[in-house]
Write an enzyme that holds these catalytic residues in place. Structure first.
Site, PDB file in Angstrom:
ATOM      1  CB  THR A 175      -0.909  -0.008   1.260  1.00 40.80           C
ATOM      2  OG1 THR A 175      -1.623  -1.243   1.275  1.00 40.80           O
ATOM      3  CG2 THR A 175      -1.876   1.142   1.257  1.00 40.80           C
ATOM      4  CE  LYS A 196       1.926   1.629  11.922  1.00 39.15           C
ATOM      5  NZ  LYS A 196       0.586   1.569  11.372  1.00 39.15           N
ATOM      6  CD  GLU A 202       6.096  13.805   9.905  1.00 41.31           C
ATOM      7  OE1 GLU A 202       6.991  14.609  10.147  1.00 41.31           O
ATOM      8  OE2 GLU A 202       5.126  13.627  10.668  1.00 41.31           O
ATOM      9  N   GLY A 248       0.119   8.851   9.586  1.00 44.29           N
ATOM     10  CA  GLY A 248       0.103   8.774   8.121  1.00 44.29           C
ATOM     11  C   GLY A 248       0.589  10.060   7.480  1.00 44.29           C
ATOM     12  CB  ILE A 281      -1.060  14.223  10.271  1.00 35.92           C
ATOM     13  CG1 ILE A 281      -2.415  13.604   9.928  1.00 35.92           C
ATOM     14  CG2 ILE A 281      -1.227  15.545  10.982  1.00 35.92           C
ATOM     15  CD1 ILE A 281      -3.202  13.157  11.163  1.00 35.92           C
ATOM     16  CD  GLU A 309      -4.835  -4.937   8.458  1.00 35.37           C
ATOM     17  OE1 GLU A 309      -4.811  -6.007   7.834  1.00 35.37           O
ATOM     18  OE2 GLU A 309      -4.273  -3.892   8.069  1.00 35.37           O
ATOM     19  CE  LYS A 358      -0.314   4.746  13.834  1.00 29.08           C
ATOM     20  NZ  LYS A 358      -1.724   4.703  13.389  1.00 29.08           N
ATOM     21  N   GLY A 380      -3.509   5.001   4.732  1.00 30.92           N
ATOM     22  CA  GLY A 380      -3.835   4.938   3.308  1.00 30.92           C
ATOM     23  C   GLY A 380      -2.599   5.190   2.474  1.00 30.92           C
TER      24      GLY A 380
HETATM   25  N1  LIG Z   1      -0.990   1.087   5.048  1.00 29.96           N
HETATM   26  C1  LIG Z   1      -1.008   2.250   5.694  1.00 29.96           C
HETATM   27  O1  LIG Z   1      -1.977   3.014   5.584  1.00 29.96           O
HETATM   28  C2  LIG Z   1       0.144   2.667   6.559  1.00 29.96           C
HETATM   29  C3  LIG Z   1       0.112   3.924   7.206  1.00 29.96           C
HETATM   30  C4  LIG Z   1       1.218   4.325   7.975  1.00 29.96           C
HETATM   31  C5  LIG Z   1       2.304   3.483   8.111  1.00 29.96           C
HETATM   32  N2  LIG Z   1       2.272   2.261   7.495  1.00 29.96           N
HETATM   33  C6  LIG Z   1       3.456   1.392   7.651  1.00 29.96           C
HETATM   34  O2  LIG Z   1       4.046   1.231   6.386  1.00 29.96           O
HETATM   35  C7  LIG Z   1       4.664  -0.054   6.300  1.00 29.96           C
HETATM   36  C8  LIG Z   1       4.126  -0.794   5.077  1.00 29.96           C
HETATM   37  O3  LIG Z   1       2.737  -0.948   5.208  1.00 29.96           O
HETATM   38  P1  LIG Z   1       1.829  -1.405   3.969  1.00 29.96           P
HETATM   39  O4  LIG Z   1       0.427  -1.182   4.397  1.00 29.96           O
HETATM   40  O5  LIG Z   1       2.303  -0.789   2.710  1.00 29.96           O
HETATM   41  O6  LIG Z   1       2.133  -2.986   3.961  1.00 29.96           O
HETATM   42  P2  LIG Z   1       1.755  -4.035   2.826  1.00 29.96           P
HETATM   43  O7  LIG Z   1       0.715  -3.491   1.918  1.00 29.96           O
HETATM   44  O8  LIG Z   1       1.499  -5.320   3.505  1.00 29.96           O
HETATM   45  O9  LIG Z   1       3.101  -4.169   1.978  1.00 29.96           O
HETATM   46  C9  LIG Z   1       4.265  -4.722   2.499  1.00 29.96           C
HETATM   47  C10 LIG Z   1       5.287  -4.874   1.394  1.00 29.96           C
HETATM   48  O10 LIG Z   1       6.510  -5.320   1.946  1.00 29.96           O
HETATM   49  C11 LIG Z   1       6.886  -6.558   1.352  1.00 29.96           C
HETATM   50  N3  LIG Z   1       7.417  -7.418   2.405  1.00 29.96           N
HETATM   51  C12 LIG Z   1       6.925  -7.631   3.636  1.00 29.96           C
HETATM   52  N4  LIG Z   1       7.713  -8.478   4.321  1.00 29.96           N
HETATM   53  C13 LIG Z   1       8.725  -8.808   3.504  1.00 29.96           C
HETATM   54  C14 LIG Z   1       9.864  -9.642   3.623  1.00 29.96           C
HETATM   55  N5  LIG Z   1      10.103 -10.323   4.755  1.00 29.96           N
HETATM   56  N6  LIG Z   1      10.704  -9.733   2.576  1.00 29.96           N
HETATM   57  C15 LIG Z   1      10.463  -9.060   1.447  1.00 29.96           C
HETATM   58  N7  LIG Z   1       9.407  -8.235   1.267  1.00 29.96           N
HETATM   59  C16 LIG Z   1       8.555  -8.121   2.286  1.00 29.96           C
HETATM   60  C17 LIG Z   1       5.617  -7.148   0.755  1.00 29.96           C
HETATM   61  O11 LIG Z   1       5.992  -7.981  -0.322  1.00 29.96           O
HETATM   62  P3  LIG Z   1       4.900  -8.672  -1.279  1.00 29.96           P
HETATM   63  O12 LIG Z   1       4.314  -7.553  -2.102  1.00 29.96           O
HETATM   64  O13 LIG Z   1       5.659  -9.630  -2.090  1.00 29.96           O
HETATM   65  O14 LIG Z   1       3.894  -9.289  -0.349  1.00 29.96           O
HETATM   66  C18 LIG Z   1       4.871  -5.868   0.321  1.00 29.96           C
HETATM   67  O15 LIG Z   1       5.329  -5.457  -0.947  1.00 29.96           O
HETATM   68  C19 LIG Z   1       4.361  -0.734   7.638  1.00 29.96           C
HETATM   69  O16 LIG Z   1       5.436  -0.520   8.520  1.00 29.96           O
HETATM   70  C20 LIG Z   1       3.137   0.003   8.155  1.00 29.96           C
HETATM   71  O17 LIG Z   1       3.021  -0.028   9.547  1.00 29.96           O
HETATM   72  C21 LIG Z   1       1.230   1.833   6.732  1.00 29.96           C
END
Ligand SMILES: NC(=O)c1ccc[n+]([C@@H]2O[C@H](COP(=O)([O-])OP(=O)(O)OC[C@H]3O[C@@H](n4cnc5c(N)ncnc54)[C@H](OP(=O)(O)O)[C@@H]3O)[C@@H](O)[C@H]2O)c1
Length: 419
Positions: A6, A96, A120, A125, A127, A181, A196, A293
């Site tokens: 994402t 986080k 940040e 997110g 903000i 989730e 956070k 997001g």
């Molecule tokens: N989603 C949000 O709104 C949001 C907001 C703020 C902060 N965050 C933070 O941003 C980070 C990413 O979140 P996300 O929502 O983007 O997660 P996500 O959609 O689950 O994507 C995770 C990505 O990392 C890859 N990945 C995970 N573990 C791996 C490993 N062991 N080896 C290789 N690749 C790996 C996955 O590979 P594959 O594509 O092959 O599965 C995927 O591409 C997290 O720390 C989360 O807490 C997210």
């Protein structure tokens, strides 16, 4: 880039869509040269040549200046960041959990290497929170900080308050809308907000605050009835992260809280997040916006990346440096606050008097009370009390004694109240 989910895809799209404007702001072009993922077979909107499952090859590639860690989790993200820093690369992360648990250690490594480690996106997110606390508000003594740090729980509580939904129904609606989730534990039980708040505390008070030092409670015990009484008494129920320094120690807590309707945090609805900060010179400041997001979070990641690139151009690092060593947390029992208590009682002549006597014996005075008959056949009533500020330990002593009264059927719920 480590991770292309994402947030990774959001950041990639922002760098592509706003490429020229970003280039003008940075003074040089930014190129995504490698993207590390877990599953090489997934279809992705990107040149397959860029994609690899060999994440070590990214953090050890001498041609790469900056690593964006957008994969999440503590391992292997932590060791990959460490390897990137050891190899002289600046790092931007949205992680986080990792920053809350290991931020101080990783910042120390970054500082020793003269490199940036920015995060940040880890709180709120899109903000801007970390940068304003680190820079514009840094001259202030932060007196108190309160925030709605989790969009999922705020969405659920908003549904309960505005549509009269019970918790389980509102949770299912959040899941159907893609705001929760399938396993909602991290959001609903307050872990996400705990991480956070630990990060925000470390920045605001410049002190290492491990997540375990943040008291945590979730929202799953809140009922529609509590929502109705809160409304009647002039409050809304929000999952708040609250931190304040008491002497040289910090009291940090995440729990559902009654917030007066006049407080700016009471009006933060749905998946929006907000953080309210009280500084000794600035007074009250509030930051709000989309706390999650792909696109909003990408905005924070790319903002950090631009900051890093500007630092590279001037040959410096705007690093925060490690936090000062933390001190023991103030235990929640030492909190002084107001409380809400909802009881189911047998409707008898001496019921109120007995309860009031226990409050008095525990040095607690009452500020409001509501009473309803809920079952006239069984002579059952419901009483809600609001207390004036009192010690948390005294409140629990009173509740324990009230529970033992023969005319009290049950303690339906209790919550903390912000002034
Ligand atoms: N989603 C949000 O709104 C949001 C907001 C703020 C902060 N965050 C933070 O941003 C980070 C990413 O979140 P996300 O929502 O983007 O997660 P996500 O959609 O689950 O994507 C995770 C990505 O990392 C890859 N990945 C995970 N573990 C791996 C490993 N062991 N080896 C290789 N690749 C790996 C996955 O590979 P594959 O594509 O092959 O599965 C995927 O591409 C997290 O720390 C989360 O807490 C997210």
């Amino acid at each position: 880039m480590l991770g292309f989910g994402t947030v990774g895809q959001g950041a990639y799209r922002m760098l592509a869509d706003n490429r020229e404007a970003i280039q003008r702001k940075v003074g040089t072009a930014l190129e995504v040269v490698r993207i590390g993922v877990r599953d090489p077979e997934k279809p992705r909107p990107v040149d397959p040549e860029l994609v690899t499952t060999d994440l070590e090859s990214i953090v050890s590639d001498p041609a790469i200046d900056v690593v964006l860690e957008l994969m999440g989790g503590v391992a292997p993200a932590g060791s990959l960041i460490e390897a990137a820093l050891a190899g002289g690369k600046h790092v931007v992360t949205a992680n986080k959990e990792l920053i809350a648990k290991q931020g101080s250690r990783l910042l120390r490594i970054a500082a020793e290497q003269g490199l940036d480690l920015h995060f940040e996106a880890a709180v709120g997110g899109g903000i801007p929170l970390i940068q304003p606390l680190k820079h514009q508000l840094a001259g202030n003594d932060v007196l108190k900080l309160m925030g709605i740090l989790n969009g999922t729980t705020n969405y659920i509580l908003t549904k309960m308050a505005e549509e009269g939904a019970e918790f389980q129904t509102a949770l299912e609606q959040a899941q159907a809308a893609g705001f929760a989730e399938a396993d909602p534990k991290s959001d609903v039980e307050g872990y996400d907000a705990q991480y956070k708040l630990a990060i925000l505390c470390s920045i605001a008070f410049n002190r290492e605050v491990p997540p375990d030092n943040v008291h945590r409670e979730g929202i799953d015990a809140i009922t529609r009835r509590d929502m109705q009484f809160a409304e009647l008494l002039g409050f809304r129920i929000k999952l708040l992260g609250i931190a304040e320094s008491i002497g040289d120690r910090i009291l940090a807590r995440v729990h559902p809280t009654l917030v007066p309707k006049e407080h700016p945090l009471a009006d933060v609805r749905g998946v929006y997040n907000a953080v309210w900060v009280q500084g000794d010179f600035v007074g009250d400041v509030m930051f709000s916006g989309k706390g999650a997001g792909g696109a909003p979070t990408a905005s924070a990641v790319v903002g950090d990346l631009i900051d890093v690139c500007r630092n590279i151009r001037i040959g410096g690092a705007g690093n925060l440096g490690p936090f000062e060593a933390g001190s023991a947390a103030v235990p929640i029992e030492d909190l002084r606050t107001r409380f809400y208590l909802r009881l189911i009682v047998k409707d008898r002549p001496k019921t109120l008097g007995c309860i009031a006597t226990i409050f008095g014996n525990c040095d607690i005075s009452l500020s409001a009370m509501e009473m309803r008959v809920i079952d006239s056949g069984r002579n059952l009533g419901e009483i809600v009390f609001l207390t004036h500020p009192c010690l948390e330990s005294s409140f629990h002593r009173a509740v324990k004694a009230i529970k033992n009264l023969h005319m009290v059927e049950s303690v339906a719920n209790w919550l903390r109240v912000e002034q």
